[in-house]
Design a protein around this motif. Structure first.
Motif, mmCIF file in Angstrom:
data_model
loop_
_atom_site.group_PDB
_atom_site.id
_atom_site.type_symbol
_atom_site.label_atom_id
_atom_site.label_comp_id
_atom_site.label_asym_id
_atom_site.label_seq_id
_atom_site.Cartn_x
_atom_site.Cartn_y
_atom_site.Cartn_z
ATOM 1 N N ASN A 178 0.876 -1.076 0.004
ATOM 2 C CA ASN A 178 0.011 -0.036 -0.104
ATOM 3 C C ASN A 178 0.915 1.205 0.023
ATOM 4 N N TRP A 179 0.782 1.746 -1.105
ATOM 5 C CA TRP A 179 1.793 3.087 -1.222
ATOM 6 C C TRP A 179 1.637 4.264 -0.492
ATOM 7 N N ASP A 180 0.299 4.480 0.067
ATOM 8 C CA ASP A 180 0.001 5.376 0.948
ATOM 9 C C ASP A 180 0.560 5.133 2.401
ATOM 10 N N SER A 181 -0.029 4.193 2.918
ATOM 11 C CA SER A 181 0.263 3.545 4.368
ATOM 12 C C SER A 181 1.709 2.829 4.480
ATOM 13 N N LYS A 182 2.599 2.873 3.442
ATOM 14 C CA LYS A 182 3.702 1.800 3.382
ATOM 15 C C LYS A 182 3.613 0.681 4.328
ATOM 16 N N LYS A 183 2.415 -0.073 4.040
ATOM 17 C CA LYS A 183 2.333 -1.279 4.560
ATOM 18 C C LYS A 183 1.591 -2.476 3.710
ATOM 19 N N TYR A 184 1.913 -3.714 4.153
ATOM 20 C CA TYR A 184 1.181 -4.791 3.640
ATOM 21 C C TYR A 184 -0.046 -5.054 4.613
ATOM 22 N N SER A 185 -1.141 -5.696 3.974
ATOM 23 C CA SER A 185 -2.152 -6.058 4.603
ATOM 24 C C SER A 185 -2.679 -7.502 4.338
ATOM 25 N N ALA A 186 -3.382 -8.148 5.079
ATOM 26 C CA ALA A 186 -4.072 -9.427 4.708
ATOM 27 C C ALA A 186 -5.116 -9.299 3.580
ATOM 28 N N ASP A 187 -5.839 -8.333 3.607
ATOM 29 C CA ASP A 187 -6.928 -8.144 2.481
ATOM 30 C C ASP A 187 -6.489 -7.535 1.025
ATOM 31 N N HIS A 188 -5.360 -7.404 0.920
ATOM 32 C CA HIS A 188 -4.761 -6.672 -0.315
ATOM 33 C C HIS A 188 -3.547 -7.945 -1.041
ATOM 34 N N TYR A 189 -4.356 -8.972 -1.293
ATOM 35 C CA TYR A 189 -3.611 -10.088 -1.609
ATOM 36 C C TYR A 189 -4.158 -10.930 -2.858
ATOM 37 N N THR A 190 -3.401 -11.151 -3.607
ATOM 38 C CA THR A 190 -3.960 -12.247 -4.915
ATOM 39 C C THR A 190 -2.559 -13.206 -4.729
ATOM 40 N N PRO A 191 -2.930 -14.344 -5.269
ATOM 41 C CA PRO A 191 -1.907 -15.629 -5.201
ATOM 42 C C PRO A 191 -0.900 -15.364 -5.882
ATOM 43 N N ILE A 343 11.867 -10.285 -4.566
ATOM 44 C CA ILE A 343 10.878 -11.204 -3.776
ATOM 45 C C ILE A 343 11.174 -11.201 -2.424
ATOM 46 N N ARG A 344 10.175 -11.029 -1.757
ATOM 47 C CA ARG A 344 10.290 -11.062 -0.216
ATOM 48 C C ARG A 344 9.477 -11.994 0.517
ATOM 49 N N GLN A 345 9.665 -12.108 1.854
ATOM 50 C CA GLN A 345 8.776 -13.026 2.750
ATOM 51 C C GLN A 345 8.159 -11.802 3.830
ATOM 52 N N VAL A 346 7.096 -11.589 3.756
ATOM 53 C CA VAL A 346 6.570 -10.496 4.525
ATOM 54 C C VAL A 346 6.240 -10.851 6.025
ATOM 55 N N LEU A 347 5.804 -12.244 6.432
ATOM 56 C CA LEU A 347 5.441 -12.543 7.514
ATOM 57 C C LEU A 347 6.313 -13.504 8.102
ATOM 58 N N ALA A 348 6.668 -13.475 9.658
ATOM 59 C CA ALA A 348 7.279 -14.848 9.928
ATOM 60 C C ALA A 348 6.284 -15.865 10.327
ATOM 61 N N THR A 349 7.091 -16.964 10.463
ATOM 62 C CA THR A 349 6.014 -18.003 10.637
ATOM 63 C C THR A 349 5.071 -17.946 11.610
ATOM 64 N N ASP A 350 3.873 -18.273 11.656
ATOM 65 C CA ASP A 350 2.781 -18.082 12.483
ATOM 66 C C ASP A 350 2.496 -16.647 12.922
ATOM 67 N N GLN A 351 3.183 -15.702 12.109
ATOM 68 C CA GLN A 351 2.910 -14.335 12.553
ATOM 69 C C GLN A 351 1.451 -13.973 11.459
ATOM 70 N N ASP A 352 0.778 -13.024 12.215
ATOM 71 C CA ASP A 352 -0.361 -12.282 11.359
ATOM 72 C C ASP A 352 -0.138 -10.825 11.523
ATOM 73 N N PHE A 353 -1.115 -10.287 10.415
ATOM 74 C CA PHE A 353 -0.922 -8.831 10.313
ATOM 75 C C PHE A 353 -1.353 -8.241 11.470
ATOM 76 N N PRO A 354 -0.984 -7.139 12.127
ATOM 77 C CA PRO A 354 -1.502 -6.383 13.253
ATOM 78 C C PRO A 354 -2.956 -5.717 12.715
ATOM 79 N N LEU A 355 -3.838 -5.564 13.689
ATOM 80 C CA LEU A 355 -4.987 -5.089 13.394
ATOM 81 C C LEU A 355 -5.114 -3.600 12.983
ATOM 82 N N GLU A 356 -5.513 -3.261 11.798
ATOM 83 C CA GLU A 356 -5.671 -1.868 11.475
ATOM 84 C C GLU A 356 -6.795 -1.131 11.426
ATOM 85 N N PRO A 357 -6.935 0.405 11.642
ATOM 86 C CA PRO A 357 -8.210 0.876 11.267
ATOM 87 C C PRO A 357 -8.971 0.617 9.974
#
Length: 389
Positions: A178-191, A343-357
């Motif tokens: 996300n170019w605005d927030s400079k973050k990745y999130s679970a709901d902005h994903y494609t395979p 190419i990058r790995q975003v999350l550590a094993t068993d890690q989830d994205f923090p809750l965002e507004p």
């Protein structure tokens, strides 16, 4: 020899002059450099065609890197289009722990697949690209089909309009940044593409990172006047995993700096097929691409792209055959361009994205605040291609 010494002296002087930070000065120097002159005398060349410790004034920094040969079988390497790991040459740089440079480890002809995927498949929807902000989904539905005839006749019609593929600057895969927030999130994903994930996993394992998961990718499409601004890739939530970079097409200059921009960067060439791995301390260093280098022989391809892959591939290969017709389009494109996959790995094993507004999650993922390949002739006013510096 005198001209080269003078040029190297100029680079050293620039880095120590007061005022603008050292990285920015050298970025500007190399952006304005002239290929084939002493201006590039200080650029390290790791190419296998040169001495084992590289060439360039920084060659004294070059050290051998050890690979985890037993972590990737010859069969799995071949499935991804790679030579056996035992045959790879790998290098590091003194002062940059965690940085690994692997000069073209691809089997002859197998780069064709990855180039074709970047242009024909990965550019398709539902993946996100820079054109999305200015065009409808229908207009960007299949950039390859809309561009192939224009590219195939590129040499014949010099006055033709540019194809959509030639206007492409970036594509994101997997978790979309996300170019605005400079973050990745679970709901902005494609395979994430399975073939590219497999390639990345083999390279990561060879470099000692077993269990690496390819979760996000940014593909950059460079014209000859494109640059990549100074930046640090820090948005991934797990920095213990490496950043993998694959280059195809025309060569470029890559600058690797320090934690701060007042540290002078080290310059090196990136040729077609080269792989870079940034991990550990080097994972969060400033880096940039100030210049793409046109072929010294005019509109031509690097010699490593001259031969096709075998007509018959292994049944379990992730690499597909590339038709002559498709390669004509790819070759026409690459004569004045390069493509880079990070190419990058975003999350550590068993890690989830923090809750965002909720408002945060609803921001437009196609906004271009982060990243434009900076083209001299761009109608957009010299926007920076900075990930999250």
């Amino acid at each position: 020899m005198g001209k080269m010494a003078s040029a190297l002296g100029s680079v050293a002087t620039l880095a120590t002059e007061p005022g603008e930070d050292a990285f920015r000065k050298l970025f500007r120097f190399y952006r304005q450099s002239r290929p084939g002159t002493a201006d590039l005398g200080g650029v390290i060349d790791f190419s296998a065609a040169h001495a084992a410790r590289g060439t360039g004034s920084g060659a004294h920094k070059v050290v051998r890197s050890q690979l985890s040969v037993s972590s990737v079988s010859d069969h799995d390497a071949h499935r991804a289009g790679l030579q056996p790991i035992s045959t790879w040459q790998a290098y590091g740089l003194e002062g940059y722990p965690g940085f690994i440079f692997i000069p073209n480890p691809f089997l002859p002809g197998y780069q064709w697949h990855w180039v074709k995927q970047c242009l024909k498949l990965y550019s398709q929807k539902p993946n996100v690209c820079n054109l999305d902000k200015h065009m409808t989904k229908e207009e960007t539905q299949d950039l390859w089909e809309q561009s192939k005839e224009l590219l195939r006749h590129k040499e014949v019609n010099k006055q033709r309009r540019r194809s959509l593929l030639e206007k492409l600057r970036w594509v994101t895969l997997g978790y979309h940044y996300n170019w605005d927030s400079k973050k990745y999130s679970a709901d902005h994903y494609t395979p994430f593409p399975s073939d590219l994930a497999f390639l990345s996993e083999q390279v990561a394992a060879a470099c000692g990172f077993q269990g690496f998961r390819a979760e996000a990718g940014i593909l950059n499409y460079y014209r000859l006047d494109s640059t990549l601004g100074i930046h640090v890739d820090r948005s991934e939530l797990d920095h213990s995993k490496p950043l993998l970079s694959f280059s195809f097409g025309q060569s470029a200059i890559f600058l690797l700096g320090g934690l701060k921009r007042d540290e002078a960067p080290t310059a090196m060439f990136m040729h077609s097929g080269d792989i870079m791995v940034m991990s550990g301390f080097s994972r969060l260093l400033n880096h940039a691409v100030p210049k793409v280098l046109p072929s010294s022989e005019g509109d031509s391809l690097p010699c490593c792209l001259g031969s096709p892959p075998p007509a018959v591939l292994a049944r379990d290969s992730v690499v597909e055959c590339c038709s002559v017709e498709d390669w004509q389009v790819c070759a026409s494109y690459l004569k004045t361009a390069r493509v880079n996959m990070t190419i990058r790995q975003v999350l550590a094993t068993d890690q989830d994205f923090p809750l965002e507004p909720i408002e945060e999650n609803k921001r437009d993922v196609t906004t271009e605040g982060f990243c434009h390949l900076d083209d001299e002739n761009s109608q957009v006013k010299r926007a920076r291609l900075n990930l999250d510096s």
